[in-house]
Write a protein that holds these residues in place. Structure first.
Motif, PDB file in Angstrom:
ATOM      1  N   GLN A  68       0.795  -1.229   0.000  1.00 35.80           N
ATOM      2  CA  GLN A  68       0.000   0.000   0.000  1.00 35.80           C
ATOM      3  C   GLN A  68       0.833   1.287   0.000  1.00 35.80           C
ATOM      4  OE1 GLN A  68      -2.260   1.736   3.338  1.00 35.80           O
ATOM      5  NE2 GLN A  68      -4.089   1.127   2.175  1.00 35.80           N
ATOM      6  N   TYR A 102      -0.064   9.348   8.090  1.00 38.60           N
ATOM      7  CA  TYR A 102       0.056   8.060   7.409  1.00 38.60           C
ATOM      8  C   TYR A 102       1.367   7.382   7.803  1.00 38.60           C
ATOM      9  CZ  TYR A 102       0.219   4.492   3.791  1.00 38.60           C
ATOM     10  OH  TYR A 102       0.296   3.290   3.141  1.00 38.60           O
ATOM     11  N   ARG A 112       1.846   3.925   9.939  1.00 38.18           N
ATOM     12  CA  ARG A 112       2.545   2.769   9.354  1.00 38.18           C
ATOM     13  C   ARG A 112       3.723   2.334  10.220  1.00 38.18           C
ATOM     14  NH1 ARG A 112      -0.036   0.182   5.050  1.00 38.18           N
ATOM     15  NH2 ARG A 112       1.629  -1.242   5.630  1.00 38.18           N
ATOM     16  N   PHE A 148      -4.157  -0.028  10.317  1.00 36.25           N
ATOM     17  CA  PHE A 148      -4.242  -0.079   8.856  1.00 36.25           C
ATOM     18  C   PHE A 148      -5.436   0.740   8.366  1.00 36.25           C
ATOM     19  CE2 PHE A 148      -5.820  -2.041   4.932  1.00 36.25           C
ATOM     20  CZ  PHE A 148      -4.702  -1.911   4.136  1.00 36.25           C
ATOM     21  N   SER A 151      -4.643   4.440   8.673  1.00 37.52           N
ATOM     22  CA  SER A 151      -3.688   4.886   7.644  1.00 37.52           C
ATOM     23  C   SER A 151      -4.351   4.913   6.269  1.00 37.52           C
ATOM     24  CB  SER A 151      -2.431   4.015   7.643  1.00 37.52           C
ATOM     25  OG  SER A 151      -2.710   2.696   7.250  1.00 37.52           O
ATOM     26  N   THR A 152      -5.238   3.962   6.012  1.00 39.20           N
ATOM     27  CA  THR A 152      -5.966   3.947   4.741  1.00 39.20           C
ATOM     28  C   THR A 152      -6.872   5.170   4.628  1.00 39.20           C
ATOM     29  OG1 THR A 152      -5.840   1.544   4.650  1.00 39.20           O
ATOM     30  CG2 THR A 152      -7.535   2.595   3.282  1.00 39.20           C
TER      31      THR A 152
END
Length: 144
Positions: free
Chosen positions: A72, A100, A104, A124, A127-128
């Motif tokens: 990603q 982000y 991560r 996740f 961050s997405t």
């Protein structure tokens, strides 16, 4: 000309990926040593993923995370570079990019140590969300 502040998160995430690469190599080396595996005894075509079923499976958590950092985040690099090229380095985008990266990094530490899926999934998802917001901002900049 001053570089875009959006480049900082890109450099930071690449640097973190390299940290994970080293951590993975150290963990795998130790696991291989404890299992009595050496470069001379590894059959052709073998993969580190073979450790997944071994008593040293925990050593693979770092490798799994390193692989995730090659997935990603490639979208992150592309969209942040697009924003930088468009000159759309608004403070909100810079904040989202750093968020982000921070998420991560935390995700990596969780996966490489305790590997609790519920925590990883939450990190996740967050961050997405940052990635989606950056993408939305880039699309808005293109169409307006």
């Amino acid at each position: 000309m001053q570089p875009s502040p959006l480049l900082g998160p890109i450099v930071a995430l690449v640097a973190w990926s390299l940290v994970m690469l080293v951590w993975m190599a150290i963990a795998r080396r130790g696991a291989f040593k404890r299992l009595g595996v050496s470069l001379r005894t590894i059959p052709p075509g073998s993969r580190g993923a073979a450790l997944d079923a071994s008593p040293e499976a925990k050593a693979q958590w770092k490798a799994h995370n390193y692989n995730h950092l090659m997935e990603q985040p490639t979208l992150f690099y592309a969209i942040v570079l697009a924003l930088a090229v468009m000159g759309f380095d608004h403070p909100v985008n810079v904040m989202l990019a750093w968020a982000y990266v921070a998420l991560r990094v935390i995700h990596s530490i969780v996966q490489a140590t305790i590997n609790v899926v519920a925590i990883r999934l939450s990190l996740f998802a967050l961050s997405t969300f940052c990635l989606a917001a950056l993408t939305f901002h880039a699309a808005m900049a293109l169409w307006h």
